[in-house]
Design an enzyme around this catalytic site. Structure first.
Site, PDB file in Angstrom:
ATOM      1  N   GLU B 207       0.889  -1.280   0.100  1.00 39.53           N
ATOM      2  CA  GLU B 207      -0.021  -0.014  -0.016  1.00 39.53           C
ATOM      3  C   GLU B 207       1.057   1.227   0.073  1.00 39.53           C
ATOM      4  O   GLU B 207       2.180   1.147   0.127  1.00 39.53           O
ATOM      5  CB  GLU B 207      -0.841   0.113   1.173  1.00 39.53           C
ATOM      6  N   HIS B 248      -4.276   3.120   8.484  1.00 39.23           N
ATOM      7  CA  HIS B 248      -3.231   2.736   8.847  1.00 39.23           C
ATOM      8  C   HIS B 248      -2.310   3.890   8.999  1.00 39.23           C
ATOM      9  O   HIS B 248      -2.079   4.895   8.144  1.00 39.23           O
ATOM     10  CB  HIS B 248      -2.315   1.874   7.892  1.00 39.23           C
TER      11      HIS B 248
END
Lengths: 388, 292
Positions: B207, B248
């Site tokens: 990511e 996150h």
């Protein structure tokens, strides 16, 4: 979490970094008092917003004498400041900082960040301060100097010396710079900072080294033990929906598209934004229904997205191992009743009792389209929103 | 055999008697995981889920001979819990906890220098070897025994990958977590899978933020023709704006080489078959396997 420039300077000055004397004001009439208290010939008046590029946008002005100060403050408070970092909608200025101005001989750049690769920290310094550092890195990379410090290591005097020599500093100025660098590093580690950027440190005609601008970000996960930082949070800098989401412990970030998203998991939420883009649409938000996707949380998240006036349609993408889809579906239908749903809603649920969940959605009487796959869900919502 | 968790791995749970520890230990037991006990300070001597509770890892190790642990301890105490396991010289610590201060993880990184313990996480879904056992929160029923190794920063995307590679099955699924400073990284996981005779192909899910995917790509590039395995990849966050943290703690683009596009390019240049959307990661893996 980010804070304002003046707050950052307050914090770093406690660790011994030299900053200009100054005061923040919220009302134009306070300028008179502050100007007379400062008693300086030249002062700088600076809009306080969480975005860079203020100078070029007219958010920073050097003023001579009370009249000029008052006129500038009057212009700034309440104005909409648009910089390359605020986006076209800009930000309303509600606080202005007034501080002593210096006669500047040169400007330096100094920044500390977390080094994700080593688990330590990286210092980036340049003798070309006061300008956009990314441009310096691109045009003259030889002017960027980096020092990597291992996890838990301190910035020692020899590090600071090396940096000051690399920046071409000598004698008294070099020693002043070294003190500032070490103090700033102390502030970084002691405050659980994730970014401390001083751009610039100025070298004055009196051979002082002063931090005249400071950008600071802090580790959200450490705010529980950094109360003085946590209390500096300015709610005006956040989208109201983001504040509301934080109260419900939902990970929500407002974006500029028109398809509202509700997803469980940060990775899946990003991947859902991506697939919408892939099919020609644009997400209105990032939303991770963090934690357990219970019917209550799903309903709260749904109502939040629905309140966003930019949202033309909603996509719900829940992939859970343990949750029961019939419960989630019931939570959604109840929420749809509460808001009187009249925007297209596409739902992809994966988990146990999928069929029951789908049936509840289908027979709800609301414009809800249950679909079996994420791919189909993305195509469907992009089409439905385009049709509107 | 698979990696990290095998039949021989003896696992304890730190934060055993808490809500999260209890919930996920129950599921681990139902998955026939070799869970041998747990640690909760001040609750030593108790029995929980028919297993012994210990005050410290050292005690637990003495009695059970455990060599791995799953950490379900709240954020302010999690780094300490990890370091307790490191001092007890466990082989593997998997930290599930989300929200640990970065500077705490920097301290863990410093203390672990030279240690033989492997840390996975934090802020991760854990590790699961289908049919053998699991540490963490990955749902067992979506994974099938097989020969694909999955490594992912995101939990939910590792689940998507498991479902889409059902007919090939998985050797082990490793969630390395979404924090900026963590233990096992892509390069470590790729190394494990490359050496594992039971893994034939690898799914890598990255990511935005950081450059761990680029390091992974560089590592794949260094593979010779003889020792090489097909890799399929996906990088989440192509639609992410710069400077916004997305869920996150580590998912934020601060510079150009941290974007999804830059990482996808790096992976492609290393011969990885990159899926444009997560829904085609299974197809990408099959394509990579056929190409070999």
């Amino acid at each position: 979490m980010d804070i304002h420039e003046y707050q950052a300077k307050q914090l770093i000055s406690k660790f011994g970094v030299q900053v200009p004397v100054g005061e923040v004001i919220y009302q134009p009439h306070e300028a008179v008092t502050v100007a007379s208290w400062l008693n300086e010939d030249d002062v700088v008046v600076k809009c306080q917003i969480h975005a860079g590029g203020r100078g070029r946008a007219g958010g920073i002005k050097i003023c001579k004498g009370q009249e000029e100060i008052i006129a500038e403050v009057d212009r700034m408070i309440g104005m909409k400041l648009v910089t390359p970092q605020t986006g076209p909608e800009g930000k309303i200025v509600s606080r202005v900082y007034i501080e002593k101005a210096y006669n500047i001989k040169s400007e330096l750049y100094f920044c500390i960040t977390i080094d994700r690769e080593t688990g330590g920290n990286t210092i980036i310094a340049s003798k070309k301060g006061g300008v956009n550092i990314e441009e310096v890195a691109e045009k003259s990379p030889q002017d960027i100097f980096k020092v990597k410090l291992g996890p838990g290591n301190k910035l020692l005097l020899h590090h600071a010396r090396t940096i000051s020599y690399e920046l071409g500093l000598k004698g008294k100025i070099a020693r002043a710079a070294q003190k500032n660098f070490i103090a700033l590093y102390e502030a970084f580690t002691n405050l659980d900072s994730s970014l401390l950027e001083v751009n610039p440190f100025v070298v004055t005609d009196k051979e002082e080294v002063v931090a005249v601008d400071c950008k600071a970000s802090f580790d959200d996960n450490a705010l529980y033990r950094q109360r003085q930082v946590a209390e500096m949070k300015d709610d005006n800098e956040y989208d109201p929906l983001e504040l509301e989401a934080a109260r419900h412990d939902l990970n929500y970030v407002k974006l500029d598209g028109d398809i509202g998203l509700m997803v469980n998991g940060a990775g899946l939420s990003m991947a859902t934004m991506d697939i919408i883009k892939f099919y020609g649409g644009k997400a209105a938000n990032f939303m991770d229904v963090a934690g357990a996707a219970t019917p209550e949380r799903v309903a709260a998240a749904f109502k939040l997205i629905y309140r966003d006036k930019d949202v033309e349609g909603i996509l719900i993408n829940i992939f859970g191992g343990m949750m029961r889809c019939n419960d989630i579906a019931q939570g959604l239908v109840d929420a749809a009743k509460d808001v009187g749903l009249n925007k297209p809603l596409v739902v992809r649920l994966e988990g146990t009792n999928v069929e029951m969940g789908m049936e509840i959605l289908k027979s709800s009487g609301f414009p809800i389209t249950p679909v079996p796959t994420m791919d189909q869900a993305a195509r469907e919502i992009v089409q439905l929103v385009k049709k509107k | 055999m698979a990696v990290l968790i095998t039949k021989e791995t003896k696992i304890i749970c730190q934060g055993f008697t808490g809500a999260q520890g209890t919930f996920h230990s129950e599921r681990a037991i139902a998955y026939n995981t070799n869970l041998v006990g747990g640690v909760t300070p001040d609750k030593g001597g108790m029995t929980h889920l028919d297993l012994p509770v210990f005050n410290t890892i050292a005690e637990a190790k003495k009695v059970t001979n455990c060599n791995a642990s799953g950490v379900f301890v709240p954020p302010p105490f999690a780094a300490d819990a990890i370091l307790e396991g490191v001092e007890a010289e466990l082989d593997l610590i998997v930290c599930i906890t989300d929200g640990i201060p970065t500077s705490d993880m920097q301290r863990v990184r410093r203390e672990m220098k030279g240690s033989k313990t492997r840390l996975v996480g934090p802020n991760c879904p854990g590790v699961l070897t289908p049919g053998v056992g699991k540490i963490g929160i990955i749902p067992g029923h979506i994974c099938k025994p097989g020969r694909i190794g999955v490594v992912s920063r995101s939990g939910t995307l590792s689940y998507e990958s498991a479902v889409q590679t059902s007919e090939l099955g998985q050797s082990t699924i490793i969630g390395i977590g979404g924090d900026p400073v963590n233990g096992t990284n892509f390069v470590d996981a790729l190394e494990l899978f490359l050496d594992d005779p039971d893994t034939d192909g690898i799914v890598l899910i990255g990511e935005i933020g950081g450059t761990a995917e680029v390091d992974g790509a560089d590592f794949i590039k260094s593979w010779g023709k003889k020792i090489s395995k097909p890799v399929a990849g996906f990088v989440a966050g192509a639609a992410a704006p710069k400077g916004k943290k997305l869920g996150h703690a580590g998912a934020i683009v601060s510079s150009g080489d941290e974007t999804a596009d830059a990482k996808k390019e790096a992976l492609k240049s290393a011969g990885v078959i990159v899926a444009e959307t997560i829904t085609t990661i299974g197809d990408a893996m099959r394509k990579a396997m056929e190409k070999k």
